[in-house]
Scaffold this motif. Structure first.
Motif, PDB file in Angstrom:
ATOM      1  N   ILE A 125      -7.805  10.695   1.550  1.00 13.05           N
ATOM      2  CA  ILE A 125      -7.906  10.953   2.981  1.00 13.05           C
ATOM      3  C   ILE A 125      -7.334  12.349   3.259  1.00 13.05           C
ATOM      4  O   ILE A 125      -6.737  12.972   2.376  1.00 13.05           O
ATOM      5  CB  ILE A 125      -7.153   9.895   3.808  1.00 13.05           C
ATOM      6  N   ARG A 126      -7.512  12.837   4.456  1.00 14.24           N
ATOM      7  CA  ARG A 126      -6.926  14.120   4.835  1.00 14.24           C
ATOM      8  C   ARG A 126      -5.503  13.904   5.332  1.00 14.24           C
ATOM      9  O   ARG A 126      -5.167  12.844   5.852  1.00 14.24           O
ATOM     10  CB  ARG A 126      -7.743  14.785   5.940  1.00 14.24           C
ATOM     11  N   TRP A 127      -4.667  14.927   5.196  1.00 13.51           N
ATOM     12  CA  TRP A 127      -3.327  14.834   5.755  1.00 13.51           C
ATOM     13  C   TRP A 127      -3.375  14.473   7.235  1.00 13.51           C
ATOM     14  O   TRP A 127      -2.558  13.696   7.724  1.00 13.51           O
ATOM     15  CB  TRP A 127      -2.591  16.167   5.595  1.00 13.51           C
ATOM     16  N   ASN A 128      -4.352  15.029   7.951  1.00 17.25           N
ATOM     17  CA  ASN A 128      -4.473  14.754   9.387  1.00 17.25           C
ATOM     18  C   ASN A 128      -4.718  13.291   9.696  1.00 17.25           C
ATOM     19  O   ASN A 128      -4.479  12.836  10.819  1.00 17.25           O
ATOM     20  CB  ASN A 128      -5.609  15.578   9.991  1.00 17.25           C
ATOM     21  N   ASP A 129      -5.227  12.545   8.722  1.00 17.31           N
ATOM     22  CA  ASP A 129      -5.577  11.137   8.942  1.00 17.31           C
ATOM     23  C   ASP A 129      -4.498  10.179   8.478  1.00 17.31           C
ATOM     24  O   ASP A 129      -4.680   8.957   8.560  1.00 17.31           O
ATOM     25  CB  ASP A 129      -6.888  10.810   8.224  1.00 17.31           C
ATOM     26  N   ILE A 130      -3.376  10.690   8.005  1.00 16.21           N
ATOM     27  CA  ILE A 130      -2.324   9.810   7.465  1.00 16.21           C
ATOM     28  C   ILE A 130      -1.803   8.845   8.525  1.00 16.21           C
ATOM     29  O   ILE A 130      -1.641   7.652   8.260  1.00 16.21           O
ATOM     30  CB  ILE A 130      -1.162  10.639   6.883  1.00 16.21           C
ATOM     31  N   GLU A 131      -1.548   9.343   9.726  1.00 16.32           N
ATOM     32  CA  GLU A 131      -0.953   8.484  10.745  1.00 16.32           C
ATOM     33  C   GLU A 131      -1.864   7.334  11.139  1.00 16.32           C
ATOM     34  O   GLU A 131      -1.390   6.305  11.631  1.00 16.32           O
ATOM     35  CB  GLU A 131      -0.582   9.307  11.977  1.00 16.32           C
ATOM     36  N   ALA A 132      -3.170   7.490  10.939  1.00 18.81           N
ATOM     37  CA  ALA A 132      -4.117   6.421  11.279  1.00 18.81           C
ATOM     38  C   ALA A 132      -4.332   5.468  10.105  1.00 18.81           C
ATOM     39  O   ALA A 132      -5.129   4.532  10.209  1.00 18.81           O
ATOM     40  CB  ALA A 132      -5.449   7.028  11.710  1.00 18.81           C
TER      41      ALA A 132
ATOM     42  N   TYR B  93       2.310  22.370   0.747  1.00 21.48           N
ATOM     43  CA  TYR B  93       2.774  20.977   0.714  1.00 21.48           C
ATOM     44  C   TYR B  93       4.211  20.881   1.210  1.00 21.48           C
ATOM     45  O   TYR B  93       4.553  20.048   2.059  1.00 21.48           O
ATOM     46  CB  TYR B  93       2.642  20.501  -0.723  1.00 21.48           C
ATOM     47  N   LEU B  94       5.074  21.751   0.702  1.00 24.07           N
ATOM     48  CA  LEU B  94       6.495  21.704   1.035  1.00 24.07           C
ATOM     49  C   LEU B  94       6.784  22.156   2.459  1.00 24.07           C
ATOM     50  O   LEU B  94       7.821  21.810   3.025  1.00 24.07           O
ATOM     51  CB  LEU B  94       7.288  22.571   0.057  1.00 24.07           C
ATOM     52  N   GLU B  95       5.878  22.932   3.038  1.00 22.04           N
ATOM     53  CA  GLU B  95       6.094  23.482   4.372  1.00 22.04           C
ATOM     54  C   GLU B  95       5.268  22.791   5.452  1.00 22.04           C
ATOM     55  O   GLU B  95       5.334  23.170   6.631  1.00 22.04           O
ATOM     56  CB  GLU B  95       5.787  24.984   4.352  1.00 22.04           C
ATOM     57  N   SER B  96       4.529  21.751   5.086  1.00 22.02           N
ATOM     58  CA  SER B  96       3.629  21.087   6.020  1.00 22.02           C
ATOM     59  C   SER B  96       4.389  20.314   7.110  1.00 22.02           C
ATOM     60  O   SER B  96       5.171  19.406   6.821  1.00 22.02           O
ATOM     61  CB  SER B  96       2.709  20.116   5.264  1.00 22.02           C
ATOM     62  N   LYS B  97       4.145  20.647   8.365  1.00 20.82           N
ATOM     63  CA  LYS B  97       4.745  19.899   9.473  1.00 20.82           C
ATOM     64  C   LYS B  97       4.222  18.471   9.506  1.00 20.82           C
ATOM     65  O   LYS B  97       4.960  17.530   9.831  1.00 20.82           O
ATOM     66  CB  LYS B  97       4.452  20.606  10.800  1.00 20.82           C
ATOM     67  N   LEU B  98       2.957  18.305   9.166  1.00 23.61           N
ATOM     68  CA  LEU B  98       2.379  16.965   9.139  1.00 23.61           C
ATOM     69  C   LEU B  98       3.117  16.064   8.160  1.00 23.61           C
ATOM     70  O   LEU B  98       3.493  14.930   8.487  1.00 23.61           O
ATOM     71  CB  LEU B  98       0.898  17.041   8.740  1.00 23.61           C
ATOM     72  N   LEU B  99       3.333  16.562   6.947  1.00 20.08           N
ATOM     73  CA  LEU B  99       3.999  15.741   5.939  1.00 20.08           C
ATOM     74  C   LEU B  99       5.463  15.511   6.286  1.00 20.08           C
ATOM     75  O   LEU B  99       6.002  14.421   6.049  1.00 20.08           O
ATOM     76  CB  LEU B  99       3.856  16.385   4.563  1.00 20.08           C
ATOM     77  N   LYS B 100       6.112  16.515   6.840  1.00 21.33           N
ATOM     78  CA  LYS B 100       7.509  16.327   7.236  1.00 21.33           C
ATOM     79  C   LYS B 100       7.617  15.259   8.327  1.00 21.33           C
ATOM     80  O   LYS B 100       8.556  14.450   8.322  1.00 21.33           O
ATOM     81  CB  LYS B 100       8.109  17.657   7.697  1.00 21.33           C
ATOM     82  N   ASN B 101       6.660  15.224   9.239  1.00 19.56           N
ATOM     83  CA  ASN B 101       6.666  14.178  10.269  1.00 19.56           C
ATOM     84  C   ASN B 101       6.479  12.794   9.656  1.00 19.56           C
ATOM     85  O   ASN B 101       7.106  11.819  10.087  1.00 19.56           O
ATOM     86  CB  ASN B 101       5.563  14.442  11.294  1.00 19.56           C
ATOM     87  N   VAL B 102       5.622  12.709   8.648  1.00 16.50           N
ATOM     88  CA  VAL B 102       5.405  11.428   7.969  1.00 16.50           C
ATOM     89  C   VAL B 102       6.699  10.954   7.308  1.00 16.50           C
ATOM     90  O   VAL B 102       7.074   9.783   7.406  1.00 16.50           O
ATOM     91  CB  VAL B 102       4.276  11.558   6.920  1.00 16.50           C
TER      92      VAL B 102
ATOM     93  N   THR C 149       0.866  -1.175   0.000  1.00 15.82           N
ATOM     94  CA  THR C 149       0.000   0.000   0.000  1.00 15.82           C
ATOM     95  C   THR C 149       0.905   1.228   0.000  1.00 15.82           C
ATOM     96  O   THR C 149       1.738   1.388   0.899  1.00 15.82           O
ATOM     97  CB  THR C 149      -0.907   0.018   1.239  1.00 15.82           C
ATOM     98  N   VAL C 150       0.759   2.063  -1.010  1.00 14.51           N
ATOM     99  CA  VAL C 150       1.647   3.207  -1.199  1.00 14.51           C
ATOM    100  C   VAL C 150       0.865   4.492  -0.972  1.00 14.51           C
ATOM    101  O   VAL C 150      -0.186   4.714  -1.580  1.00 14.51           O
ATOM    102  CB  VAL C 150       2.256   3.216  -2.616  1.00 14.51           C
ATOM    103  N   LEU C 151       1.375   5.342  -0.100  1.00 14.57           N
ATOM    104  CA  LEU C 151       0.760   6.638   0.173  1.00 14.57           C
ATOM    105  C   LEU C 151       1.354   7.690  -0.754  1.00 14.57           C
ATOM    106  O   LEU C 151       2.579   7.805  -0.873  1.00 14.57           O
ATOM    107  CB  LEU C 151       1.005   7.039   1.624  1.00 14.57           C
ATOM    108  N   ILE C 152       0.480   8.475  -1.401  1.00 17.12           N
ATOM    109  CA  ILE C 152       0.919   9.604  -2.218  1.00 17.12           C
ATOM    110  C   ILE C 152       0.213  10.857  -1.714  1.00 17.12           C
ATOM    111  O   ILE C 152      -0.950  11.108  -2.040  1.00 17.12           O
ATOM    112  CB  ILE C 152       0.603   9.395  -3.714  1.00 17.12           C
ATOM    113  N   PRO C 153       0.879  11.670  -0.894  1.00 21.37           N
ATOM    114  CA  PRO C 153       0.288  12.945  -0.469  1.00 21.37           C
ATOM    115  C   PRO C 153       0.322  13.939  -1.631  1.00 21.37           C
ATOM    116  O   PRO C 153       1.261  13.953  -2.427  1.00 21.37           O
ATOM    117  CB  PRO C 153       1.211  13.408   0.669  1.00 21.37           C
ATOM    118  N   LEU C 154      -0.687  14.792  -1.699  1.00 24.07           N
ATOM    119  CA  LEU C 154      -0.779  15.798  -2.756  1.00 24.07           C
ATOM    120  C   LEU C 154      -1.152  17.150  -2.161  1.00 24.07           C
ATOM    121  O   LEU C 154      -1.854  17.213  -1.145  1.00 24.07           O
ATOM    122  CB  LEU C 154      -1.857  15.405  -3.775  1.00 24.07           C
ATOM    123  N   PRO C 155      -0.734  18.232  -2.794  1.00 25.60           N
ATOM    124  CA  PRO C 155      -1.245  19.551  -2.409  1.00 25.60           C
ATOM    125  C   PRO C 155      -2.671  19.702  -2.931  1.00 25.60           C
ATOM    126  O   PRO C 155      -3.110  18.915  -3.794  1.00 25.60           O
ATOM    127  CB  PRO C 155      -0.293  20.510  -3.116  1.00 25.60           C
ATOM    128  N   ALA C 156      -3.383  20.680  -2.441  1.00 23.99           N
ATOM    129  CA  ALA C 156      -4.742  20.920  -2.951  1.00 23.99           C
ATOM    130  C   ALA C 156      -4.707  21.317  -4.416  1.00 23.99           C
ATOM    131  O   ALA C 156      -5.595  20.946  -5.192  1.00 23.99           O
ATOM    132  CB  ALA C 156      -5.421  21.999  -2.121  1.00 23.99           C
TER     133      ALA C 156
END
Length: 291
Positions: A96-103, A123-132, A3-10
């Protein structure tokens, strides 16, 4: 299968860097999960699909439909066809939402890029994505990043405060490629001359200081760990001209770098080989875990 996660900007993701890997992954039987800031469907940079708006006549409604310089920078036919299929995909249309990635359980991470500051900076400055990203490197999960996606990786830090790329080899959007596209579009798109620069230099900063290559290089153990095409490489001119993109049947123009479970590439012109190398990485990891 992974299962591969691909985060995207809006907004404003590069269509080639999302659609081609998505097609390769799903055809190979992997599951792709998309994530956006608010769980709404993401929108690609329209200029990278049509090429419209990169010519001096781009402000004229009738004439903008006849791109010339825009054809040099937009996604090639393979990628545009893949993107037309992507936007109909059920997973793409239900992110999904960025906030839901960890779950959300996932085995690997793929980070596409894009350059338009309108959508990419969040996208590049997101603390959530950097934590992921940091968590994936700590767990040695496969991570693939292309173009500005590499910048997100470089900005992700370990517990010791260093970038997760410290001690790693990588490539990314080179200053040569970024500068050539910017030099063209600041003339042809004169009403928006910084369209191709996500971040611009401030007073006193040297040219290219805020480019992807230089920002990434500053966080590496040694600037030589940022790799570009060697001058003696086969097809050197095809790989470095910025005018030739790879395809399903010909990746002679592509350049990618793999360091363990981390894969990087420079720009959309590398994306077909990038996708194939990522599939090979997932296969290697899967085989290793089954032994």
């Amino acid at each position: 299968m992974a299962t591969v996660l691909i985060p995207l900007p809006a907004l404003d993701y590069d269509p080639s860097e999302v659609a081609v890997p998505w097609r390769a992954l799903t055809q190979a039987g992997h599951t792709v999960v998309f994530a956006t800031p608010d769980g709404k469907i993401a929108s690609a940079d329209p200029i990278m699909l049509s090429g419209e708006g990169l010519d001096p006549w781009g402000l004229i409604p009738g004439l903008r439909k006849f791109p010339l310089f825009g054809l040099l920078l937009r996604a090639n036919r393979d990628a545009r066809n893949d993107h037309a299929l992507l936007v109909q995909d059920k997973a793409f249309r239900a992110p999904i939402r960025w906030n839901d990635i960890e779950a959300t359980p996932f085995d690997a991470l793929l980070l596409p890029g894009g350059h338009c500051k309108r959508g990419m900076r969040a996208y590049l400055e997101s603390k959530l994505l950097k934590n992921v990203v940091t968590e994936c490197f700590a767990a040695d999960k496969p991570v693939a990043a292309i173009c500005h996606g590499v910048l997100l990786v470089a900005r992700s830090t370990r517990d010791d405060g260093r970038s997760v790329l410290y001690g790693r080899r990588t490539t990314g959007l080179t200053w040569a490629l970024e500068k050539s596209a910017w030099s063209l579009t600041r003339i042809t798109r004169f009403w928006d001359p910084d369209y191709y620069r996500t971040y611009r230099e401030k007073a006193g900063q040297s040219p290219g200081y805020m480019s992807v290559q230089q920002e990434v290089s500053r966080v590496l153990a040694d600037s030589s760990d940022f790799l570009d095409v060697p001058r003696d490489a086969p097809h050197y001119r095809r790989k470095t001209s910025g005018l030739v993109r790879d395809t399903d049947s010909d990746d002679s123009a592509a350049f990618v770098v793999r360091d363990g479970n981390y894969l990087s590439a420079r720009w959309p012109g590398d994306v077909h080989r990038f996708a194939r190398e990522f599939l090979a990485m997932l296969k290697t990891v899967d085989e290793g875990s089954s032994q």
